[in-house]
Design a protein around this motif. Sequence first.
Motif, mmCIF file in Angstrom:
data_model
loop_
_atom_site.group_PDB
_atom_site.id
_atom_site.type_symbol
_atom_site.label_atom_id
_atom_site.label_comp_id
_atom_site.label_asym_id
_atom_site.label_seq_id
_atom_site.Cartn_x
_atom_site.Cartn_y
_atom_site.Cartn_z
ATOM 1 N N GLY A 117 37.780 -30.532 -19.413
ATOM 2 C CA GLY A 117 37.299 -30.434 -20.788
ATOM 3 C C GLY A 117 35.786 -30.513 -20.872
ATOM 4 N N PHE A 118 35.171 -31.457 -20.175
ATOM 5 C CA PHE A 118 33.714 -31.568 -20.178
ATOM 6 C C PHE A 118 33.061 -30.289 -19.658
ATOM 7 C CE2 PHE A 118 34.460 -36.224 -20.325
ATOM 8 C CZ PHE A 118 33.562 -36.558 -21.325
ATOM 9 N N LEU A 119 33.606 -29.739 -18.579
ATOM 10 C CA LEU A 119 33.023 -28.533 -17.996
ATOM 11 C C LEU A 119 33.191 -27.334 -18.920
ATOM 12 C CD1 LEU A 119 34.053 -28.928 -14.241
ATOM 13 C CD2 LEU A 119 31.894 -29.523 -15.351
ATOM 14 N N GLY A 120 34.272 -27.318 -19.701
ATOM 15 C CA GLY A 120 34.437 -26.258 -20.693
ATOM 16 C C GLY A 120 33.326 -26.284 -21.723
ATOM 17 N N PHE A 121 32.920 -27.467 -22.162
ATOM 18 C CA PHE A 121 31.821 -27.579 -23.118
ATOM 19 C C PHE A 121 30.486 -27.192 -22.479
ATOM 20 C CE2 PHE A 121 34.834 -30.183 -25.516
ATOM 21 C CZ PHE A 121 34.610 -29.706 -26.806
ATOM 22 N N ILE A 122 30.302 -27.565 -21.213
ATOM 23 C CA ILE A 122 29.067 -27.186 -20.529
ATOM 24 C C ILE A 122 28.985 -25.676 -20.357
ATOM 25 C CG2 ILE A 122 27.901 -27.319 -18.285
ATOM 26 C CD1 ILE A 122 28.674 -30.261 -18.173
ATOM 27 N N LYS A 123 30.133 -25.032 -20.123
ATOM 28 C CA LYS A 123 30.138 -23.581 -19.932
ATOM 29 C C LYS A 123 29.973 -22.841 -21.264
ATOM 30 C CE LYS A 123 30.793 -19.601 -17.855
ATOM 31 N NZ LYS A 123 31.998 -19.317 -17.047
ATOM 32 N N TYR A 124 30.701 -23.242 -22.286
ATOM 33 C CA TYR A 124 30.748 -22.463 -23.526
ATOM 34 C C TYR A 124 29.975 -23.065 -24.686
ATOM 35 C CZ TYR A 124 34.564 -20.118 -21.079
ATOM 36 O OH TYR A 124 35.320 -19.429 -20.156
ATOM 37 N N GLY A 125 29.494 -24.298 -24.544
ATOM 38 C CA GLY A 125 28.730 -24.916 -25.627
ATOM 39 C C GLY A 125 29.573 -25.109 -26.881
ATOM 40 N N ASP A 126 28.989 -24.858 -28.043
ATOM 41 C CA ASP A 126 29.698 -25.022 -29.311
ATOM 42 C C ASP A 126 30.836 -24.030 -29.488
ATOM 43 O OD1 ASP A 126 28.260 -27.190 -30.150
ATOM 44 O OD2 ASP A 126 26.802 -26.035 -31.307
ATOM 45 N N GLN A 127 30.868 -23.007 -28.662
ATOM 46 C CA GLN A 127 31.936 -21.999 -28.759
ATOM 47 C C GLN A 127 33.121 -22.312 -27.850
ATOM 48 O OE1 GLN A 127 31.386 -19.803 -31.186
ATOM 49 N NE2 GLN A 127 29.417 -20.878 -31.407
ATOM 50 N N ALA A 128 33.157 -23.511 -27.310
ATOM 51 C CA ALA A 128 34.242 -23.879 -26.385
ATOM 52 C C ALA A 128 35.601 -23.747 -27.073
ATOM 53 C CB ALA A 128 34.043 -25.306 -25.890
ATOM 54 N N PRO A 129 36.564 -23.077 -26.438
ATOM 55 C CA PRO A 129 37.920 -22.976 -27.009
ATOM 56 C C PRO A 129 38.538 -24.357 -27.212
ATOM 57 C CG PRO A 129 37.624 -21.412 -25.206
ATOM 58 C CD PRO A 129 36.430 -22.317 -25.185
ATOM 59 N N GLN A 172 19.519 -23.825 -11.763
ATOM 60 C CA GLN A 172 20.569 -22.867 -12.133
ATOM 61 C C GLN A 172 21.461 -23.383 -13.253
ATOM 62 O OE1 GLN A 172 22.813 -20.877 -8.957
ATOM 63 N NE2 GLN A 172 21.279 -21.599 -7.497
ATOM 64 N N ASN A 173 21.817 -24.665 -13.215
ATOM 65 C CA ASN A 173 22.724 -25.217 -14.218
ATOM 66 C C ASN A 173 22.371 -26.686 -14.433
ATOM 67 O OD1 ASN A 173 24.869 -26.021 -15.865
ATOM 68 N ND2 ASN A 173 26.317 -24.671 -14.839
ATOM 69 N N SER A 174 21.330 -26.916 -15.221
ATOM 70 C CA SER A 174 20.820 -28.272 -15.428
ATOM 71 C C SER A 174 21.837 -29.170 -16.123
ATOM 72 C CB SER A 174 19.529 -28.220 -16.256
ATOM 73 O OG SER A 174 18.564 -27.409 -15.631
ATOM 74 N N ALA A 175 22.593 -28.615 -17.064
ATOM 75 C CA ALA A 175 23.544 -29.429 -17.826
ATOM 76 C C ALA A 175 24.634 -29.992 -16.915
ATOM 77 C CB ALA A 175 24.157 -28.602 -18.941
ATOM 78 N N PHE A 176 25.137 -29.164 -16.017
ATOM 79 C CA PHE A 176 26.184 -29.618 -15.099
ATOM 80 C C PHE A 176 25.653 -30.661 -14.132
ATOM 81 C CE2 PHE A 176 28.180 -28.846 -10.844
ATOM 82 C CZ PHE A 176 29.342 -29.564 -11.091
ATOM 83 N N VAL A 177 24.517 -30.394 -13.508
ATOM 84 C CA VAL A 177 23.949 -31.341 -12.547
ATOM 85 C C VAL A 177 23.638 -32.662 -13.234
ATOM 86 C CG1 VAL A 177 22.016 -31.787 -10.983
ATOM 87 C CG2 VAL A 177 23.044 -29.507 -11.076
ATOM 88 N N GLY A 178 23.141 -32.602 -14.465
ATOM 89 C CA GLY A 178 22.849 -33.832 -15.207
ATOM 90 C C GLY A 178 24.089 -34.681 -15.415
ATOM 91 N N LEU A 179 25.235 -34.051 -15.740
ATOM 92 C CA LEU A 179 26.485 -34.795 -15.914
ATOM 93 C C LEU A 179 26.933 -35.419 -14.600
ATOM 94 C CD1 LEU A 179 28.855 -35.636 -17.706
ATOM 95 C CD2 LEU A 179 29.971 -33.473 -17.101
ATOM 96 N N VAL A 180 26.798 -34.679 -13.503
ATOM 97 C CA VAL A 180 27.173 -35.220 -12.188
ATOM 98 C C VAL A 180 26.346 -36.458 -11.870
ATOM 99 C CG1 VAL A 180 27.248 -34.768 -9.708
ATOM 100 C CG2 VAL A 180 27.904 -32.965 -11.315
ATOM 101 N N VAL A 181 25.031 -36.364 -12.052
ATOM 102 C CA VAL A 181 24.135 -37.483 -11.746
ATOM 103 C C VAL A 181 24.475 -38.682 -12.626
ATOM 104 C CG1 VAL A 181 21.738 -38.278 -11.815
ATOM 105 C CG2 VAL A 181 22.280 -36.013 -10.888
#
Length: 549
Positions: free
Chosen positions: A151-163, A293-302
């Motif tokens: 679910g978290f990764l879905g929001f990181i990928k699609y933002g406010d348009q997440a299904p 390349q993907n700051s939002a994802f790396v930030g969540l991992v950290v």
Amino acid sequence: MLTEKRFSIWGLMLAFVVLVGPFALSFHMHYPDEMYYSDAAVRMLQTGDIQTPYLGSEELRFKKPILTYWFVLAGFKLFGVTPFASRIFFLLAGAATVGFVYWGARVLFDDRRVARLSAIIMASQPVLILSATRSIPDVLLGMCMAISTVGFLGFIKYGDQAPKRFHWLLFVGLALAFEVKGLPAAALGGLGMGYLLLNPWQRISTSKLFYLPAVLTGLIIACYWFVAMYWVHGPMYLESFIEDQVGIRVGNRFLLLVKNFVLAAVLLIVLFIPWFIFGLKKIKTQSKNLFLQNSAFVGLVVLWVLAIVLMSAGVTKFYERYLLPVLPLASIWLGWLLIENGALNWTKSLKFGLLFFLTLNLFVLLIGIYFNTFLESNFWVWAQCLFVFLFLFYLYLKRNHSEGLLLLIAWSVLLLFFGASISTYQISLPDAGQLVKEYVADKQIPEGSKIAFIGHLHTGSKIRIGLGTQFYMIDLNPDDFMDQLGQYDFILVEDKYLELIPQDKFSFDTAAINWDAKFIKEMAQSLWVNNSQEVKEATGKKYYWGTPL
């Protein structure tokens, strides 16, 4: 490498179940905390009260939420009260975690190789494998956090348009995680949602994140058991829960905090052997490239990795399984790193890693053959030996097929646990529970009998599973039990407590004898001189059945 033709996530999950299964589905090894959940589940079957957990001594236990108890209970209901039934759904939860890691990586990355490698890394993660062999909360917590990770990764990928499906995965996954272990899930979930709302790279609006149907469903799931226990038992249950979650688990000594912090940080890296070794090349440059390349994802991992390391540092006693909730996310990041740094093309390094694990497997197999050659064995154990040998030979033949090396390495790691069960069969099986089960059947002990157990509670839990729901066995305190003996039809006593029992009031018979793990050296030596039975009688752990005179 890792072509679609050669990889199936369902095949990898099946391999996880098959190769870890023999080690998990009998008590080759019994983890101490398993007794809390299996004892309570047996009691639930006997009373019909599936809400309230009890210890084997009939004391209430509110230290953990209810979901782990229900996983054991479901196994007992479907398959009967057996070691297999107590662990089967935990093993399947481990395999499901691998599947959710694959799904999460597929959501975030267009490159399917990242998803496949992430799943391979997760399937060969020793913390996941060991946790899946035990009926304790950790593997369930890992699975539920993996669900919410999708679910978290879905929001990181699609933002406010997440299904909407990502809302459901996030909130229901966190709610289930809370019903497994409580505050750790709430802490990680709260940090994750705060991150989605505040991070500057892929910020989610509050109205888009908190989809009301998913939020309300999650709240109902998360709060159900706590409301039910308050309704039945009042606020007293909450004191026990909070003490376990915050009180006795939080250390306050500076050196202890530092030691646990360093240990958690080091293990978080070391436990990804051999995969992290392949990621060391240009790690600083590659990590920076991934962030760009993907700051939002790396930030969540950290954020999550730092959070779990800091939470682990604060406990009074650290266990590697505390790291499991963030391993799905970390596996996806590591899989992405290995794809980006070209590690998949390092055929010589991968082949060396495969040969190392094949050699280790061969050593484990030889130890198993040694034990089973000199001690009584059975057809299935020798079938396992043959399977391991043939599988090793197959993996060795495939070593030059560069496209499948990563999967072969994962299989060789999983095979270690399959092979280890060949040796532990002789040390641990049949366990005391199965021996007592045979004893009561042979002696035709009446069903419904009340039995007092005086001995090690971990063994008592295995005996309770062996006896099933047909008998009522209660654990008595070895320091204060004399006045209670008259309340029971029979007693079952560990050898070291036998001298405390009035010999003129009971007749005793040996109900079970097992090898004592403390004397494994003596066991191995006894095989050379062919006196293993004598050594077992002299050093083994004995349990005596007492009948009132």
